[in-house]
Structures are given as structure tokens and as C-alpha cells.
Design an enzyme around this catalytic site. Structure first.
Site, PDB file in Angstrom:
ATOM      1  N   HIS A 209       5.078   8.995   1.912  1.00 37.74           N
ATOM      2  CA  HIS A 209       5.519   8.527   3.142  1.00 37.74           C
ATOM      3  C   HIS A 209       5.866   6.953   3.086  1.00 37.74           C
ATOM      4  O   HIS A 209       5.641   6.356   1.931  1.00 37.74           O
ATOM      5  CB  HIS A 209       4.328   8.675   3.944  1.00 37.74           C
ATOM      6  N   CYS A 225      -2.482   8.850  -0.848  1.00 36.00           N
ATOM      7  CA  CYS A 225      -0.830   9.152  -0.795  1.00 36.00           C
ATOM      8  C   CYS A 225      -0.264   8.227  -1.452  1.00 36.00           C
ATOM      9  O   CYS A 225      -0.643   7.329  -2.150  1.00 36.00           O
ATOM     10  CB  CYS A 225      -0.547   9.110   0.864  1.00 36.00           C
TER      11      CYS A 225
END
Lengths: 249, 84
Positions: A209, A225
Site C-alpha cells: 500500500h 506490509c
């Protein structure tokens, strides 16, 4: 009794009839995202000049039964036909055996594989692949043998490292806000954190992201992440389809 | 002009006016009837033109077309809950 003569006379005018035809043009629905995936011949990762092409199976119904062996009749797992965010469930095809496909299954434990029935899925081929090098802290997007982009990334902190292995894209989310913690887009992956079983209301699913902290790019500061600059996540999210393989090493 | 001629002339005029009136009034409303008779290849012996046209055949309801099985991978508006 009615007179027939006037009717006959008026018929000449009545026969002069026209047929109007309406023409309808295709409605412009905006700018849909590209869908580089296409229907594929059955098979696993292809060899030769198109070695980067990957076969992906997408659920075509409410669920997909996963078997431990291609000849088994009792499934060991039932995977919903759609992801939690509503995308048709994807499986990375590793091999085939008759009417069964050996696939990488999304979920824990990372790297789980099983056999699914070909009738339960639709096959596609995908040209793109993503590689994340944790040591170099880089992400590379390829299309076939061509490098589409390469960027520096932020990875998991030592207490929540980014898991390694072969995964694939399961969700493509638009946050609606470039200043969101996740940036403008977030891509869900089939892998899960080995340390966190819940995070932000989720179950520890990892993703790629953007960020509202661009200074964090290049550091090991995330909860697992992979963070990329916002312009990169915008390109990624609007280029790669669900099922795109993501290798993290 | 004698009486006989006057009477016949008056009656004849009345019949002519009445005939014209009758012929003009219903004709505009009978175009469809006539067309139906023509389409049915009716002959005067069929007396088609004195009967209302049969109701149009009922068309079978249109079956909905199957939607193409398209995979939509357009990013969807949602709040992510990944590990961040």
C-alpha cells in the site's frame, strides 16, 4: 353493414407507413481498469519466452472445495467464492492432473497448497509479477521479462517482519483518500503475518500500500506490509489484476 | 318538373347525403381492420371487413440475456485492514 368502398380508398394512404429505427450507441462507462488477464489454456507457469506468464484460477461459483489429493472425494477446506472485499477468489495454479488443479491457496499457514476441481474455476493467464527484495528493500513490477517499475519500499519492523514466500494479489482497494494511512490504494495479498493474528480489525493479512508518511519509505518500520510511494501504489493498483503473483524474499 | 320528379329528386339527394356521411365517418377508424383483412388474404366472401380484427398474437416474454462472465478487478472503495 359498413361500406367497403371508402375503406378501400383510404387503404392506399394507410399502406404508406414508415418504420422508425432507434440507434443506440455504447454507453461510455468511464475508464475501467485494464484487465490484463485473459482466458488461458490449462496449465501451470509457462516455459520459454513467456515464462513470466502465470495461470490463475478464479472461482466461478459460491465456493471452491480444496482436496488434499487430486483423487480425494472429501475436501479438507471450503474456500468462499469471493474474498472478504468481494473479489472473485483466486488461486495460483502450480500443476494439473486431469480435472484437478494443484494450487496455492490463500490463507494461513502461508504457502498452503491443495487440489481444486477445474469445474469450480475459470482459468486466466497473467503477464505481470511483483518481486519484493527485503534485503535491498525494493519492489519490482515486471510484465513478461520487461521491468515496468522498480521502487524503494518500507518493510516490516524486526518485531513484525514481512513474511517471505510466494503469494498473490487477492484484493485491490481504493481508500478514497491519498492522505489515508494506506495512501490512495491498498493491495491485499494471500499471505499473513507470522506474528500478528489481528490488526486494524483484520486478521493479519499482509498487503502492499501507499503511505501518508513518505519519509518511512526505505525503512523497516511497518507491521508486515510493504509500503511504497503513493504514485507507485496508484500504478500498481490500476495495472495488476487479482491473482498476480508476488514473491517476497 | 312534375311531382314525381320532385319526389324522386328529394329522396335521391337524401340518400346521397346519407351515403356519403356513412361512408366517410367509419372509414378512418377501420384502417387497421382493413389491413388485418389484407394480411389474412381475406376475400369479400369471407366477410372479413364486417368483423373486428382478431387480437394480435401474444408475443413470448423476452428472456433476459445472460450477462457475460467478466472478471471485474477494478479497485473497490473500501477501508483496508491489512497489517499496515
Amino acid at each position: 353493414m359498413r361500406s367497403r368502398i371508402p375503406i378501400t380508398v383510404l387503404t392506399a394512404g394507410a399502406l404508406v407507413l414508415g418504420v422508425a429505427a432507434c440507434g443506440g450507441g455504447a454507453e461510455d462507462t468511464g475508464t475501467p481498469a485494464e484487465t490484463p488477464a485473459e482466458t488461458a489454456a490449462p496449465g501451470a507457469v509457462q516455459e520459454g519466452p513467456e515464462a513470466a506468464r502465470t495461470t490463475v484460477a478464479r472461482a466461478n461459483g459460491d465456493g471452491v472445495a480444496v482436496f488434499a489429493d487430486p483423487d480425494d472425494t472429501e475436501p479438507v477446506l471450503a474456500v468462499p467464492g469471493t474474498s472478504p472485499f468481494g473479489f472473485r477468489q483466486a488461486f495460483l495454479v502450480l500443476d494439473e492432473n486431469g480435472d484437478s488443479l494443484h494450487v496455492l491457496v490463500p490463507g494461513r499457514p502461508n504457502g498452503s497448497t491443495g487440489w481444486i476441481r477445474r469445474a469450480d474455476v475459470e482459468l486466466q493467464t497473467i503477464d505481470h509479477e511483483v518481486e519484493v527484495d527485503l534485503g535491498a528493500r525494493t519492489l519490482t513490477l515486471r510484465s513478461g521479462s520487461d521491468v515496468v517499475l522498480e521502487t524503494t519500499v518500507a518493510i516490516g519492523a524486526p518485531d513484525a517482519p514481512t513474511p517471505t514466500g510466494r503469494f498473490f494479489v487477492t484484493d485491490l482497494l481504493d481508500t478514497g483518500d491519498p492522505n489515508d494511512d494506506y495512501g490512495p490504494y491498498a493491495i491485499g495479498l494471500s499471505g499473513y503475518s507470522n506474528e500478528l493474528t489481528e490488526f486494524a480489525g483484520g486478521d493479519g493479512q499482509i498487503g502492499i500500500h501507499g503511505t501518508n508518511e513518505p519519509a518511512s519509505i526505505g525503512q523497516a518500520v511497518s507491521h508486515g506490509c510493504v509500503r511504497v510511494p503513493n504514485d507507485v501504489i496508484t500504478t500498481l493498483a490500476t495495472t495488476v489484476p487479482v491473482g498476480t503473483p508476488v514473491t517476497i524474499h | 318538373m312534375n311531382l314525381r320528379a320532385r319526389v324522386l329528386g328529394t329522396v335521391g339527394s337524401g340518400v346521397l347525403v346519407l351515403g356519403l356521411g356513412l361512408s366517410a365517418l367509419p372509414a378512418t377508424a377501420e384502417i387497421d381492420d382493413f389491413q388485418q383483412c389484407v394480411e389474412n388474404e381475406a376475400t369479400p366472401a369471407d366477410d372479413c371487413y364486417d368483423h373486428p380484427p382478431p387480437p394480435p398474437p401474444e408475443e413470448p416474454p423476452e428472456e433476459p440475456e445472460d450477462e457475460p462472465d467478466v472478471v471485474d478487478d477494478t479497485p473497490r472503495r473500501a477501508d483496508p485492514n491489512f497489517t499496515g
